[in-house]
Design an enzyme around this catalytic site. Structure first.
Site, mmCIF file in Angstrom:
data_model
loop_
_atom_site.group_PDB
_atom_site.id
_atom_site.type_symbol
_atom_site.label_atom_id
_atom_site.label_comp_id
_atom_site.label_asym_id
_atom_site.label_seq_id
_atom_site.Cartn_x
_atom_site.Cartn_y
_atom_site.Cartn_z
ATOM 1 C CE LYS A 1 -2.266 1.800 3.592
ATOM 2 N NZ LYS A 1 -3.314 2.073 4.608
ATOM 3 C CG ASN B 1 -13.177 15.996 17.792
ATOM 4 O OD1 ASN B 1 -12.248 15.223 17.553
ATOM 5 N ND2 ASN B 1 -13.390 17.093 17.076
ATOM 6 C CG MET C 1 -8.153 1.977 16.723
ATOM 7 S SD MET C 1 -7.283 0.394 16.849
ATOM 8 C CE MET C 1 -7.128 -0.055 15.138
ATOM 9 N N GLY C 2 -4.989 5.562 16.409
ATOM 10 C CA GLY C 2 -4.510 6.733 15.680
ATOM 11 C C GLY C 2 -3.009 6.874 15.597
ATOM 12 N N GLY D 1 -3.013 -0.424 17.959
ATOM 13 C CA GLY D 1 -3.276 -0.755 16.561
ATOM 14 C C GLY D 1 -2.518 0.157 15.608
#
Length: 323
Positions: free
Chosen positions: A67, A159, A219-220, A292
């Site tokens: 990728k 957020n 996940m970030g 992750g």
């Protein structure tokens, strides 16, 4: 070679298909049947962009490829998604290119699927409150995939810019889940599962915010210097990841390892839990963390499924490419 555009890729990959593809990838890695190659990820010094390559080979799925892409933080100004990527697949027997698949939807789906796999295997079975930290492009994907793994009753979200939480609120409502926007410290205390999906370079969620029994899916953080949670959380938790070497260099683990708060030997592969080689959560009061970082094999696995479905459905564009 088969070329599959973004719209077609979006039509051919659903959340369940992505989940199974990513879970199978975790298992293949744990069994030694698949390996990721070293990641190349660099700041371009242009448009504040990060660009790189992720690649690997899965002998169990006969999948070889890469990728290419990254993160362009100003793309919203041009009406584009910040994450831009393309996946290239090759025949492992001959090296010939077989497919080029637009990777934006695929990246969001496989990232959410990896989070969902961690929740399936590590979160408490009685978890009823889902926390989401972040409201960027991938946040709704994360909410939907996570919500499918437990009988959640409500979502608590935070957020930096509260006005951007409207899409998450609509997604939660569509799933029949109550939606609240508490302060971050309260979110940490109330959520049984917390998904962080930001592009931060400093910890948002602190150790004192997180109670016993929480599962965190971070996940970030996928680049050196990025960070979403307090390293003390990792010191106190059972820590799992997609690939330990990558987590230490690019993930949340980089900060805890550098600070001497986490021994590399304590970082466990989520694939070992999937295959039963590792117990995973051992007590209801454990804090579990999934770091992750996102591995290339996950991108290749979902792209392979999209290419196969495109061939079955007569979708995509075929071009002659080489001999």
């Amino acid at each position: 070679m088969l070329i599959i555009d973004e719209q077609t890729a979006g039509h051919l990959l659903d959340a369940q298909e992505a989940f199974h593809a990513v879970e199978e990838t975790f298992a293949a890695m744990a069994r030694g049947q698949a390996r990721n190659f070293p990641v190349v990820r660099e700041a371009l010094g242009h448009a504040d962009a990060l660009y790189g390559f992720k690649s690997g080979f899965d002998s169990a799925g006969a999948t070889l490829g890469l990728k290419a892409g990254g993160y362009w933080p100003h793309n919203a100004e041009h009406g584009l998604t910040n994450h831009q990527s393309s996946v290239f697949l090759f025949d492992p027997d001959t090296g010939r290119p077989t497919a080029m698949v637009s990777g934006n939807h695929l990246t969001a789906m496989r990232t959410a699927a990896a989070c969902a796999v961690s929740i399936r295997h590590l979160a408490r079975t009685d978890a009823d409150t889902l926390g989401i930290v972040g409201a960027g492009h991938q946040a709704v994907y994360q909410l939907r995939a996570a919500a499918a793994q437990r009988r959640f009753e409500r979502v608590v979200a935070w957020n930096r810019t509260p006005g951007r939480l409207t899409e998450l609120a609509a997604a939660a409502e569509a799933l029949g889940l109550a939606f609240e926007t508490p302060p971050l410290h309260r979110l940490g205390h109330e959520a049984d599962v917390i998904v962080t999906i930001t592009s931060c370079h400093e910890p948002l969620l602190m150790a004192e915010h997180v109670g016993p029994g929480t599962h965190l899916a971070c996940m970030g953080t996928d680049t050196a210097g990025k960070q979403e949670i307090d390293p003390l959380i990792l010191q106190q938790a059972q820590v799992f990841t997609d690939e330990a070497a990558q987590a230490v260099g690019l993930g949340e683990c980089q900060h805890a390892v550098d600070a001497g708060q986490l021994d590399v030997e304590r970082i466990q592969a989520l694939g070992d839990v999937v295959t039963g080689q590792c117990a995973g959560r051992t007590a209801a009061g454990d804090i579990t963390v999934f770091d992750g970082t996102g591995v290339g094999l996950q991108d290749l696995s979902v792209a392979r499924r999209v290419a196969a479905r495109a061939l079955e459905a007569g979708r995509g564009q075929h071009i002659h490419f080489g001999h």
